[in-house]
Each structure stands twice: as C-alpha cells, then as structure tokens.
Design a protein around this motif. Structure first.
Motif, short mmCIF file in Angstrom:
data_model
loop_
_atom_site.label_atom_id
_atom_site.label_comp_id
_atom_site.label_asym_id
_atom_site.label_seq_id
_atom_site.Cartn_x
_atom_site.Cartn_y
_atom_site.Cartn_z
N ALA A 138 16.97 45.86 46.34
CA ALA A 138 15.57 45.56 46.04
C ALA A 138 14.64 46.53 46.77
CB ALA A 138 15.25 44.12 46.43
N LEU A 139 14.97 46.85 48.01
CA LEU A 139 14.16 47.76 48.80
C LEU A 139 14.17 49.16 48.21
CD1 LEU A 139 12.51 47.80 51.46
CD2 LEU A 139 14.60 48.54 52.61
N TYR A 140 15.33 49.62 47.76
CA TYR A 140 15.45 50.96 47.19
C TYR A 140 14.60 51.12 45.93
CZ TYR A 140 19.27 52.58 50.22
OH TYR A 140 20.02 52.99 51.29
N LYS A 141 14.26 50.03 45.28
CA LYS A 141 13.41 50.10 44.08
C LYS A 141 11.97 50.48 44.41
CE LYS A 141 16.14 46.63 41.60
NZ LYS A 141 16.15 45.32 40.93
N TRP A 142 11.62 50.47 45.70
CA TRP A 142 10.25 50.77 46.10
C TRP A 142 10.12 52.11 46.82
CZ3 TRP A 142 5.87 48.54 44.61
CH2 TRP A 142 5.96 47.30 43.96
N PHE A 143 11.23 52.82 47.03
CA PHE A 143 11.18 54.09 47.74
C PHE A 143 12.05 55.11 47.02
CE2 PHE A 143 10.17 50.89 50.90
CZ PHE A 143 9.11 51.47 51.61
N PRO A 144 11.57 56.37 46.93
CA PRO A 144 12.42 57.43 46.36
C PRO A 144 13.55 57.76 47.32
CG PRO A 144 10.42 58.37 47.28
CD PRO A 144 10.26 56.88 47.36
N PRO A 145 14.60 58.41 46.84
CA PRO A 145 15.78 58.65 47.69
C PRO A 145 15.47 59.37 48.99
CG PRO A 145 16.32 59.10 45.41
CD PRO A 145 14.84 58.84 45.44
N GLU A 146 14.52 60.31 48.97
CA GLU A 146 14.26 61.07 50.18
C GLU A 146 13.45 60.31 51.23
OE1 GLU A 146 11.06 62.09 47.16
OE2 GLU A 146 13.23 61.78 47.18
N ARG A 147 13.03 59.07 50.93
CA ARG A 147 12.24 58.30 51.88
C ARG A 147 12.85 56.93 52.18
NH1 ARG A 147 7.65 60.84 53.03
NH2 ARG A 147 6.83 62.37 51.55
N ARG A 148 14.16 56.84 52.12
CA ARG A 148 14.81 55.54 52.29
C ARG A 148 15.38 55.31 53.69
NH1 ARG A 148 17.93 55.71 46.50
NH2 ARG A 148 16.15 55.08 45.21
N ALA A 149 15.43 56.33 54.53
CA ALA A 149 16.10 56.16 55.82
C ALA A 149 15.40 55.11 56.68
CB ALA A 149 16.16 57.50 56.55
N LEU A 150 14.07 55.23 56.85
CA LEU A 150 13.36 54.26 57.69
C LEU A 150 13.38 52.86 57.09
CD1 LEU A 150 11.70 53.55 60.13
CD2 LEU A 150 9.65 54.36 58.93
N PRO A 151 13.05 52.68 55.79
CA PRO A 151 13.15 51.33 55.24
C PRO A 151 14.55 50.73 55.36
CG PRO A 151 11.91 52.75 53.75
CD PRO A 151 12.48 53.63 54.81
N SER A 152 15.59 51.57 55.18
CA SER A 152 16.95 51.07 55.33
C SER A 152 17.21 50.59 56.75
CB SER A 152 17.97 52.17 54.97
OG SER A 152 17.84 52.56 53.62
N ALA A 153 16.76 51.38 57.72
CA ALA A 153 16.95 50.99 59.12
C ALA A 153 16.19 49.71 59.44
CB ALA A 153 16.50 52.13 60.04
N LEU A 154 14.97 49.58 58.88
CA LEU A 154 14.19 48.36 59.12
C LEU A 154 14.86 47.15 58.49
CD1 LEU A 154 10.58 49.74 58.55
CD2 LEU A 154 11.61 49.07 60.73
N GLN A 155 15.43 47.33 57.29
CA GLN A 155 16.10 46.20 56.62
C GLN A 155 17.27 45.71 57.46
OE1 GLN A 155 19.32 46.15 55.19
NE2 GLN A 155 19.26 44.71 53.51
N ILE A 156 18.11 46.60 57.90
CA ILE A 156 19.23 46.19 58.74
C ILE A 156 18.74 45.78 60.11
CG2 ILE A 156 21.40 46.94 59.77
CD1 ILE A 156 21.48 46.50 56.75
N GLY A 157 17.63 46.40 60.56
CA GLY A 157 17.05 45.97 61.82
C GLY A 157 16.63 44.51 61.79
#
Length: 448
Positions: A138-157
């Motif tokens: 669901a999170l990846y649907k809101w960010f392009p591939p080159e901007r997913r590192a921080l949102p991914s870290a926050l999700q697992i955070g």
C-alpha cells in the motif's frame, strides 16, 4: 496504425501519476501507526507471559505452543491475501485485517483458558500474516521506486516503535489493572484505526496493477511496470530466494523476542516487570535507529553507483549474521552489562533485514505482481514463528535447568540465522536477475 504511431501511443496512453506529497506522507503516518498496533498486538502475550503462566498454571511447553499458534495460519493468510491484492484495494484489505485484530483480542476477555488463548492467537495470526507485506505494498502505491527507501524504513520502523511503546505501556496496564486490561485496550485501538483508515486510506497513483494501463502485449505502461511473468520464474531467482532466506533468519529471532525474551529477562536475569519492559524498549529503540540510519546509507551508496547486491543485499545479510553471532555469545557471558549489550545486538540488529528484503524483492518483480510476491516472501519468511516459540518451550522443559534449555534454544537460533544470512549474501543479485527476466532494473528505493 503506423509503427511509429503505435509506439507513440504506448508511451503516451498513460500519463505519469500526479504526486500528492501531503497525502503520501499522511498514508505513511497511518501505515506506521498500523505497524505500531500490529506489533503491540503481537507482543502482548509475551509481555503478559509470567502472570498468564502463573494464573493458568501453564508449563513452558504449553506456553510455547500458544505462542506458536499465532503462526498456524500466519503464512497461509499472507500467501492468500497477497494474491487477493491483485483484485482488492489496499484500503479494503488493511481495514478488514485491523477489524479482525480487534475481534481476536476478545475471546480471552470472556473466558481465560488455554482454548481461548489459542483461538485468539490463531485468529490474530491469520489477520496479521499479510500485515507487513500488504502495508508495504500500500505504501509503495504512493511513492515512485526511487523514493521508497525512507518510507520503507519508516514502515518497518513502526514495528520497532510498536515494541518500544508497547513494552512499557502494556506492562504498566498489566501491573496496574491485570493482564486482561491490555487485551481490552488493544482491541479498542485496533477498531479505532480501522475506522480512520476507511476514511483516509485510499490507494495511491503508483498503483499500476489497478489503473488498467496495459498494452495488448501485456507490457505495463506505468513507469517501472513490465510484462506479467510466471510466478515460478520470479520465485526461482536468486534475489527472491535470498530475500526469503534473509526474512527467515530475521523472523526466527523476532519470534523468540516476542514469545520468550520478556520471560527470559524476568526469570533468568531476575529483572522486575518494569526493568524487563525498559530493556525491551531500549532494544527496540536501537532497532529503530538502525532502520532510520540505513535509508540514507543505502541512498548514498546507490547514488555512488554501488549495486543493489552490495548496498541493500549485503546489508541485510550481514545484519542477520551479526545478530546470529551475538545470539551465540550472550548465554555464556557472566557480566550482566555485556550480556545485555549482546542481547541488544542479537534482537535489535535484525531490524535492518526486514525493509531491505522487500526492497530487493521489488527490484525483480513487475509492479502488477508485487503484492502477490510480497505475500509469498512474507509467508515463507515468517515460518520460523510456527516452530521457534514451541521448540524453545520444549527445550526449556527438557533441559537440566531452564538456563540450559534457553542456551540450547539460542544456539539453535544461531545456526539457523547464520545459514540464512550466508544464503542471502551469496544469492541476492537484483541487477543480474532483473536482466535475466527482461525487466528494466531500477532500484526499488534510493537514488540511482
């Protein structure tokens, strides 16, 4: 239609998604909260282990079975919901999951017994099995591939933050109002989040699987999408297999942490409930700091041209191996301070592996199939939860002393984690595998 006209149509039929940064970060905040609640729900049994075992007169083996029951349907539901994500929106899926979390806390409030504990944990596990993978999807649907590192870290955070918050808060509820109060509060919080998500949790503009922007050849017109590929090919790539191995090693430590670490701190290190909760919070805080630190490091490495194999593949593999070495050492350390540092390394360092194994998987999977593959990776990668807590209970009961049983359990975890980490290190090669699959490789997170 002329060839050049057809080619032009393929590239212009679907305009680039319009970004909405405020909405994207609102969704990120909601998903972080979702993960906080997820791990609070998951942790409550372990935090209440000592009073529950005392009140119900449970053996270590019985308690271990109850802990493992959380994973009876966990992996299966992760697989099934992963495939459902290709036809159902993330809004519907996350809403339904969270309502079930609330319902799962209720049986033990009516009757406190082994059957109701089992029923509640099995239902909770079924509802939480897809949580991490589907919320990441669901999170990846809101960010392009080159901007997913921080949102991914926050999700697992959010997972680390969930344990960090839950440990002292749930322990305070247990000590002040009894362990049932923690179940009641978590049921209410889950229901409230579900209602908020239903109002705000719409799918984002990078949801290529549901935009209908596909050509007759099956090639996606959305940026980063590609032809649908047989799942057999996707799942047999070294990158996906290595990501599963990384997840497997991390999950073994995580399941031990949720089920047995609170009891170990209280019974073997003679900590009070409050001291054990503080220790668990510190370990979770350490994991959260690592998660927030790894994102800019991965971005910087990719910006300098370092391959995904080394920037994100090696990072998760080494994290699992470092945690394994600490797991092997701390049972034999006499100094309490040194032992606690090693416990922190063993149960906190593996936090790095979780977002990175999703990122490496996403780099070799077409967008339209990402949710399903995430579900498969999560389903297989979390299988240790079905084994590790129950096995640990049996080892504790079978040991000459509980301390010997715990040591056997931690050494078993070490062996599993070292094998998993080394497999991941040698197998994850996103650039190579994307090329073999005919995909246009671009990193799933970070600049490139």
């Amino acid at each position: 239609m002329a060839p050049h006209t057809a080619a032009h149509a393929r590239h212009t039929a679907a305009p680039a998604p319009a970004p909405d940064r405020r909405r994207a970060w609102l969704i990120t905040a909601l998903i972080v909260t979702f993960m906080v609640i997820n791990f609070a729900d998951k942790s409550v049994l372990g935090l209440a282990a000592v009073p529950i075992m005392d009140e119900l007169n449970l053996s270590n083996s019985t308690y271990g079975l109850i802990s493992s029951s959380f994973y009876f349907l966990f992996s299966l539901s992760g697989l099934l919901v992963g495939f459902l994500s290709t036809s159902l929106s993330s809004r519907v899926l996350l809403f339904g999951m969270t309502l079930l979390w609330a319902v799962a806390q209720l049986p033990v409030l009516a009757v406190a017994s082994v059957p109701t504990l089992l029923a509640g944990r099995i239902l909770l596990g079924a509802a939480e099995g897809p949580a991490a993978s589907m919320s990441m999807h669901a999170l990846y649907k809101w960010f392009p591939p080159e901007r997913r590192a921080l949102p991914s870290a926050l999700q697992i955070g959010g997972a680390a933050l969930g344990t960090l918050i839950a440990a002292p808060l749930v322990t305070w509820l247990i000590e002040a109002y009894g362990w049932r109060s923690a179940y009641a509060v978590l049921a209410a919080v889950s229901a409230i989040w579900a209602l908020v998500w239903w109002q705000a949790g719409h799918d984002g503009p990078y949801d290529h699987a549901r935009t209908g922007t596909r050509t007759r050849t099956g090639a996606g017109t959305g940026k980063g999408d590609g032809p649908r590929l047989p799942y057999r090919r996707l799942l047999s790539t070294g990158t996906v297999l290595g990501s599963i191995a990384s997840a497997f090693g991390a999950a073994w430590a995580l399941s031990l942490s949720h089920a047995w670490l609170p009891a170990y701190l209280r019974t073997e290190l003679d900590m009070s409930a409050e001291s054990a909760a503080t220790t668990i919070s510190v370990i979770s805080g350490y994991g959260l700091l690592l998660l927030l630190a790894i994102s800019p490091v991965v971005d910087a490495l990719k910006a300098r041209g370092v391959s995904s194999r080394w920037s994100s593949g090696a990072a998760q593999s080494i994290a699992v191996c470092v945690a394994a070495c600490a797991m092997a050492a701390f049972p034999f350390i006499e100094s309490t301070g040194a032992r606690l540092i090693l416990i922190g390394l063993a149960f906190g360092t593996i936090a790095i592996a979780v977002p990175l194994h999703y990122m490496t998987t996403a780099e070799v999977v077409p967008t339209s199939q990402r949710g399903a593959v995430f579900g498969i990776v999560a389903g297989i990668g979390t299988l240790p939860g079905l084994v590790a807590p129950s096995l640990t209970g049996h080892l504790i009961d079978a040991g000459e002393t509980p301390a010997h049983g715990y040591t056997a359990a931690f050494l078993t975890a070490t062996a599993v984690m070292l094998v998993a980490g080394l497999l991941a290190l040698t197998s994850i090669r996103p650039e190579r595998d994307a090329h073999r699959l005919g995909l246009d490789h671009r990193p799933a997170g970070g600049a490139h």
